[in-house]
Design a protein around this motif. Structure first.
Motif, mmCIF file in Angstrom:
data_model
loop_
_atom_site.group_PDB
_atom_site.id
_atom_site.type_symbol
_atom_site.label_atom_id
_atom_site.label_comp_id
_atom_site.label_asym_id
_atom_site.label_seq_id
_atom_site.Cartn_x
_atom_site.Cartn_y
_atom_site.Cartn_z
ATOM 1 N N ARG A 122 0.913 -1.274 0.134
ATOM 2 C CA ARG A 122 -0.070 0.222 -0.028
ATOM 3 C C ARG A 122 0.880 1.478 -0.241
ATOM 4 O O ARG A 122 2.004 1.255 0.232
ATOM 5 N N LEU A 123 0.336 2.322 -0.490
ATOM 6 C CA LEU A 123 1.025 3.598 -0.701
ATOM 7 C C LEU A 123 0.998 4.261 0.636
ATOM 8 O O LEU A 123 -0.202 4.775 1.316
ATOM 9 N N ILE A 124 1.933 4.631 1.250
ATOM 10 C CA ILE A 124 2.227 5.560 2.308
ATOM 11 C C ILE A 124 2.137 7.102 1.991
ATOM 12 O O ILE A 124 1.524 7.946 2.343
ATOM 13 N N GLU A 125 3.132 7.345 0.845
ATOM 14 C CA GLU A 125 3.287 8.417 0.365
ATOM 15 C C GLU A 125 3.948 8.763 -1.096
ATOM 16 O O GLU A 125 5.049 7.778 -1.118
ATOM 17 N N ASP A 126 3.381 9.309 -1.893
ATOM 18 C CA ASP A 126 3.841 9.285 -2.993
ATOM 19 C C ASP A 126 5.101 10.484 -3.251
ATOM 20 O O ASP A 126 4.935 11.299 -2.646
ATOM 21 N N LEU A 127 6.181 10.183 -3.424
ATOM 22 C CA LEU A 127 7.595 11.171 -3.589
ATOM 23 C C LEU A 127 7.845 11.582 -4.930
ATOM 24 O O LEU A 127 8.664 12.660 -4.828
ATOM 25 N N GLY A 128 7.440 11.023 -5.963
ATOM 26 C CA GLY A 128 7.819 11.396 -7.339
ATOM 27 C C GLY A 128 9.374 11.452 -7.735
ATOM 28 O O GLY A 128 9.961 10.684 -6.987
ATOM 29 N N PRO A 129 9.388 11.617 -8.868
ATOM 30 C CA PRO A 129 10.930 11.487 -9.356
ATOM 31 C C PRO A 129 12.198 12.122 -8.481
ATOM 32 O O PRO A 129 11.561 13.329 -8.151
ATOM 33 N N ALA A 130 13.210 11.827 -8.158
ATOM 34 C CA ALA A 130 14.474 12.624 -7.954
ATOM 35 C C ALA A 130 14.949 13.027 -8.914
ATOM 36 O O ALA A 130 15.180 12.358 -9.998
ATOM 37 N N LEU A 131 15.419 14.475 -8.769
ATOM 38 C CA LEU A 131 16.024 15.063 -10.146
ATOM 39 C C LEU A 131 17.376 15.217 -9.642
ATOM 40 O O LEU A 131 17.850 16.031 -8.720
ATOM 41 N N ASP A 132 18.539 14.419 -10.377
ATOM 42 C CA ASP A 132 19.869 14.441 -9.762
ATOM 43 C C ASP A 132 20.875 14.871 -10.832
ATOM 44 O O ASP A 132 20.113 14.716 -12.505
ATOM 45 N N VAL A 133 21.988 15.108 -10.598
ATOM 46 C CA VAL A 133 23.118 15.350 -11.536
ATOM 47 C C VAL A 133 23.686 14.089 -11.831
ATOM 48 O O VAL A 133 24.292 13.367 -10.766
ATOM 49 N N TRP A 134 24.039 13.762 -13.194
ATOM 50 C CA TRP A 134 24.641 12.455 -13.399
ATOM 51 C C TRP A 134 25.810 12.855 -14.172
ATOM 52 O O TRP A 134 25.981 13.833 -14.934
ATOM 53 N N VAL A 135 27.133 12.005 -13.831
ATOM 54 C CA VAL A 135 28.153 12.364 -14.519
ATOM 55 C C VAL A 135 28.726 10.993 -15.300
ATOM 56 O O VAL A 135 28.673 9.953 -14.755
ATOM 57 N N LEU A 136 29.126 11.321 -16.661
ATOM 58 C CA LEU A 136 29.767 10.178 -17.343
ATOM 59 C C LEU A 136 31.137 10.228 -17.384
ATOM 60 O O LEU A 136 31.820 11.339 -17.377
ATOM 61 N N TYR A 137 31.991 9.260 -17.102
ATOM 62 C CA TYR A 137 33.484 9.139 -16.846
ATOM 63 C C TYR A 137 34.136 8.537 -18.029
ATOM 64 O O TYR A 137 33.588 7.500 -18.598
ATOM 65 N N GLY A 138 35.303 9.009 -18.403
ATOM 66 C CA GLY A 138 36.274 8.405 -19.195
ATOM 67 C C GLY A 138 37.580 8.307 -18.614
ATOM 68 O O GLY A 138 37.777 8.764 -17.843
ATOM 69 N N THR A 139 38.358 8.000 -19.648
ATOM 70 C CA THR A 139 39.774 7.877 -19.203
ATOM 71 C C THR A 139 40.862 9.029 -19.702
ATOM 72 O O THR A 139 41.692 9.103 -19.433
ATOM 73 N N GLN A 140 39.911 10.022 -20.397
ATOM 74 C CA GLN A 140 40.763 11.214 -21.051
ATOM 75 C C GLN A 140 40.041 12.417 -20.498
ATOM 76 O O GLN A 140 38.868 12.569 -20.886
ATOM 77 N N PRO A 141 40.885 13.315 -20.101
ATOM 78 C CA PRO A 141 40.080 14.378 -19.747
ATOM 79 C C PRO A 141 39.540 15.257 -20.882
ATOM 80 O O PRO A 141 40.270 15.153 -21.626
ATOM 81 N N LEU A 142 38.567 16.272 -20.582
ATOM 82 C CA LEU A 142 38.123 16.993 -21.704
ATOM 83 C C LEU A 142 39.169 18.256 -21.879
ATOM 84 O O LEU A 142 40.049 18.529 -21.087
ATOM 85 N N ALA A 143 39.121 18.668 -23.055
ATOM 86 C CA ALA A 143 40.091 19.801 -23.660
ATOM 87 C C ALA A 143 39.463 21.083 -22.926
ATOM 88 O O ALA A 143 38.541 21.182 -22.645
ATOM 89 N N ASP A 144 40.531 22.197 -22.536
ATOM 90 C CA ASP A 144 40.203 23.151 -21.910
ATOM 91 C C ASP A 144 38.935 23.922 -22.866
ATOM 92 O O ASP A 144 38.329 24.828 -21.973
ATOM 93 N N GLN A 145 39.004 23.794 -24.110
ATOM 94 C CA GLN A 145 37.947 24.607 -24.992
ATOM 95 C C GLN A 145 36.702 23.842 -24.607
ATOM 96 O O GLN A 145 35.586 24.515 -25.201
ATOM 97 N N ASN A 146 36.583 22.648 -24.274
ATOM 98 C CA ASN A 146 35.107 21.945 -24.155
ATOM 99 C C ASN A 146 34.144 23.108 -23.242
ATOM 100 O O ASN A 146 34.515 23.537 -22.318
ATOM 101 N N PRO A 147 32.923 22.978 -23.658
ATOM 102 C CA PRO A 147 31.928 23.958 -22.966
ATOM 103 C C PRO A 147 31.633 23.483 -21.731
ATOM 104 O O PRO A 147 31.202 24.234 -20.714
ATOM 105 N N LEU A 148 32.133 22.234 -21.336
ATOM 106 C CA LEU A 148 31.623 21.803 -20.030
ATOM 107 C C LEU A 148 32.727 22.204 -18.839
ATOM 108 O O LEU A 148 32.557 22.011 -17.707
ATOM 109 N N VAL A 149 34.004 22.730 -19.407
ATOM 110 C CA VAL A 149 34.963 23.092 -18.589
ATOM 111 C C VAL A 149 34.902 24.775 -18.505
ATOM 112 O O VAL A 149 35.014 25.347 -19.416
ATOM 113 N N VAL A 150 35.270 25.073 -17.159
ATOM 114 C CA VAL A 150 35.154 26.421 -16.850
ATOM 115 C C VAL A 150 36.419 26.636 -15.921
ATOM 116 O O VAL A 150 37.013 25.968 -15.465
#
Length: 181
Positions: free
Chosen positions: A153-181
């Protein structure tokens, strides 16, 4: 390319990874699921997988960043919602005294009415424990209620969690990449 994340099938990491691949590709990506993130990151740095997707709310996130610093690098980041969540209970237990939750969900609602909080590795494990009768109540995907309406039975509806997700690789992004500040 081989993309890795936390299993089992049906959890939020798999849901979000499949959404990511549907929207950003590559179309021929292979998905490999791991029981724990340190093993997924070890596979990444060993060249056994090409990418690892991790939610920043996962309890092992900071540990993995530290353990694999200078070997695993963020290569993409985005915001995504989880399966809609709910606080569910065994139908026959009027006032559950224990509640199971994955550690990242412990503050999603007020759990102070419960005498005992039980850690579970995933919301899928919480759902399995509820269905099997090992937990009196728990936070898991709301769809579990729809799959087992006679047992839960339902006690409380919480809805979706909105989170930040990160994808990892083995090479760093270039300094010119828009994700890098």
């Amino acid at each position: 390319m081989i993309f890795a994340t936390l299993g089992p099938e049906g959890n939020n990491h798999v849901l979000v990874l499949r959404r990511y691949l549907d929207s950003r590709g590559p179309a021929d990506a292979e998905v490999r699921l791991f029981d724990e993130f340190p093993a997924a990151f070890a596979a990444l740095v060993a060249g056994e997988v090409d990418r690892v997707l991790q939610c920043t709310a996962h309890f092992s996130h900071a540990d993995c960043i530290g353990r694999f610093m200078h070997r695993a690098f963020p290569v993409d980041a985005f915001v995504a919602g989880s399966h809609p969540l709910a606080l569910l209970a065994q139908r026959e237990i009027a006032e559950p005294r224990q509640v199971a939750r994955q550690p990242a969900t412990r503050y999603y609602t007020d759990l102070s009415s419960f005498d005992e909080e039980i850690d579970a590795p995933t919301t899928v494990a919480v759902a399995e424990g509820l269905v099997e009768g090992r937990f009196e109540a728990g936070i898991c995907a709301r769809q579990v209620l729809e799959q087992h309406p006679g047992d839960l039975r339902l006690i409380e509806d919480l809805g979706p969690a909105l989170d930040v997700w990160v994808l990892y690789g083995t090479q760093p992004l270039a300094d010119q990449n828009p994700l890098v500040v």
